[in-house]
Design a protein around this motif. Structure first.
Motif, PDB file in Angstrom:
ATOM      1  N   LEU A  81     -18.586  42.620  15.411  1.00  0.00           N
ATOM      2  CA  LEU A  81     -19.072  43.874  15.991  1.00  0.00           C
ATOM      3  C   LEU A  81     -19.237  44.956  14.934  1.00  0.00           C
ATOM      4  CD1 LEU A  81     -17.166  44.056  19.389  1.00  0.00           C
ATOM      5  CD2 LEU A  81     -19.542  43.439  18.959  1.00  0.00           C
ATOM      6  N   GLY A  82     -18.348  44.971  13.945  1.00  0.00           N
ATOM      7  CA  GLY A  82     -18.464  45.948  12.869  1.00  0.00           C
ATOM      8  C   GLY A  82     -19.711  45.737  12.033  1.00  0.00           C
ATOM      9  N   ALA A  83     -20.016  44.477  11.716  1.00  0.00           N
ATOM     10  CA  ALA A  83     -21.200  44.179  10.906  1.00  0.00           C
ATOM     11  C   ALA A  83     -22.480  44.531  11.653  1.00  0.00           C
ATOM     12  CB  ALA A  83     -21.207  42.703  10.504  1.00  0.00           C
ATOM     13  N   TRP A  84     -22.540  44.215  12.942  1.00  0.00           N
ATOM     14  CA  TRP A  84     -23.723  44.540  13.744  1.00  0.00           C
ATOM     15  C   TRP A  84     -23.901  46.048  13.845  1.00  0.00           C
ATOM     16  CZ3 TRP A  84     -27.716  41.745  15.224  1.00  0.00           C
ATOM     17  CH2 TRP A  84     -28.549  42.202  16.243  1.00  0.00           C
ATOM     18  N   SER A  85     -22.809  46.765  14.078  1.00  0.00           N
ATOM     19  CA  SER A  85     -22.871  48.226  14.189  1.00  0.00           C
ATOM     20  C   SER A  85     -23.216  48.868  12.858  1.00  0.00           C
ATOM     21  CB  SER A  85     -21.521  48.772  14.679  1.00  0.00           C
ATOM     22  OG  SER A  85     -21.223  48.254  15.951  1.00  0.00           O
ATOM     23  N   LEU A  86     -22.665  48.345  11.772  1.00  0.00           N
ATOM     24  CA  LEU A  86     -22.945  48.882  10.445  1.00  0.00           C
ATOM     25  C   LEU A  86     -24.417  48.700  10.071  1.00  0.00           C
ATOM     26  CD1 LEU A  86     -21.704  50.286   7.993  1.00  0.00           C
ATOM     27  CD2 LEU A  86     -21.177  48.019   7.088  1.00  0.00           C
ATOM     28  N   ALA A  87     -24.990  47.569  10.446  1.00  0.00           N
ATOM     29  CA  ALA A  87     -26.416  47.365  10.175  1.00  0.00           C
ATOM     30  C   ALA A  87     -27.262  48.391  10.910  1.00  0.00           C
ATOM     31  CB  ALA A  87     -26.826  45.941  10.587  1.00  0.00           C
ATOM     32  N   THR A  88     -26.925  48.633  12.161  1.00  0.00           N
ATOM     33  CA  THR A  88     -27.667  49.623  12.952  1.00  0.00           C
ATOM     34  C   THR A  88     -27.500  51.016  12.376  1.00  0.00           C
ATOM     35  OG1 THR A  88     -27.354  48.291  14.930  1.00  0.00           O
ATOM     36  CG2 THR A  88     -27.938  50.590  15.266  1.00  0.00           C
ATOM     37  N   LEU A  89     -26.267  51.384  12.039  1.00  0.00           N
ATOM     38  CA  LEU A  89     -26.020  52.711  11.476  1.00  0.00           C
ATOM     39  C   LEU A  89     -26.686  52.887  10.116  1.00  0.00           C
ATOM     40  CD1 LEU A  89     -22.274  53.141  12.481  1.00  0.00           C
ATOM     41  CD2 LEU A  89     -24.261  54.300  13.473  1.00  0.00           C
ATOM     42  N   SER A  90     -26.763  51.819   9.337  1.00  0.00           N
ATOM     43  CA  SER A  90     -27.438  51.889   8.033  1.00  0.00           C
ATOM     44  C   SER A  90     -28.905  52.206   8.207  1.00  0.00           C
ATOM     45  CB  SER A  90     -27.293  50.554   7.291  1.00  0.00           C
ATOM     46  OG  SER A  90     -25.954  50.290   7.010  1.00  0.00           O
ATOM     47  N   LEU A  91     -29.538  51.590   9.191  1.00  0.00           N
ATOM     48  CA  LEU A  91     -30.961  51.863   9.440  1.00  0.00           C
ATOM     49  C   LEU A  91     -31.175  53.273   9.975  1.00  0.00           C
ATOM     50  CD1 LEU A  91     -32.074  48.451  10.949  1.00  0.00           C
ATOM     51  CD2 LEU A  91     -32.637  49.377   8.703  1.00  0.00           C
ATOM     52  N   LEU A  92     -30.244  53.756  10.790  1.00  0.00           N
ATOM     53  CA  LEU A  92     -30.372  55.110  11.318  1.00  0.00           C
ATOM     54  C   LEU A  92     -30.210  56.144  10.211  1.00  0.00           C
ATOM     55  CD1 LEU A  92     -28.434  54.867  14.686  1.00  0.00           C
ATOM     56  CD2 LEU A  92     -30.867  55.187  14.373  1.00  0.00           C
ATOM     57  N   ALA A  93     -29.405  55.825   9.215  1.00  0.00           N
ATOM     58  CA  ALA A  93     -29.179  56.764   8.108  1.00  0.00           C
ATOM     59  C   ALA A  93     -30.392  56.926   7.227  1.00  0.00           C
ATOM     60  CB  ALA A  93     -27.984  56.299   7.284  1.00  0.00           C
ATOM     61  N   LEU A  94     -31.277  55.927   7.257  1.00  0.00           N
ATOM     62  CA  LEU A  94     -32.494  56.037   6.443  1.00  0.00           C
ATOM     63  C   LEU A  94     -33.394  57.037   7.072  1.00  0.00           C
ATOM     64  CD1 LEU A  94     -33.192  52.273   5.674  1.00  0.00           C
ATOM     65  CD2 LEU A  94     -32.227  53.985   4.144  1.00  0.00           C
TER      66      LEU A  94
END
Length: 94
Positions: A81-94
């Protein structure tokens, strides 16, 4: 155990970066990575986990929680769940 968690996290994070359309759109990518390439789980376990996740009420990411738990127990659930959430948050930060 550390190698398993690292492989699990890398597979989910890298797939999450290209997962436009939700979890169902990258299910075959997860299957190939988890079952064939990394051999973290068997084909039968993957299918059973997906069947339980789709039968249960809740978000599609429940599948990732169950998959992580099936692969490495509670630490696997947290990593998935952390990896999936981190991927989403990384894209939102762009």
């Amino acid at each position: 155990m550390i190698e398993t968690l690292t492989s699990l996290g890398q597979e989910i994070f890298s797939t999450g970066l290209v997962a436009f359309g939700g979890l169902a759109t990258v299910l075959s990518v997860f299957h190939t990575g988890m079952v064939h390439r990394l051999a973290l789980i068997t084909d039968e376990e993957f299918n059973a986990t997906y069947a339980v996740a789709t039968a249960a009420p809740g978000p599609n990411s429940l599948f990732l929680a169950l998959l992580g738990y099936r692969v490495a127990g509670l630490p696997g659930l947290v990593v998935a769940l952390g990896a999936w959430s981190l991927a989403t948050l990384s894209l939102l930060a762009l």
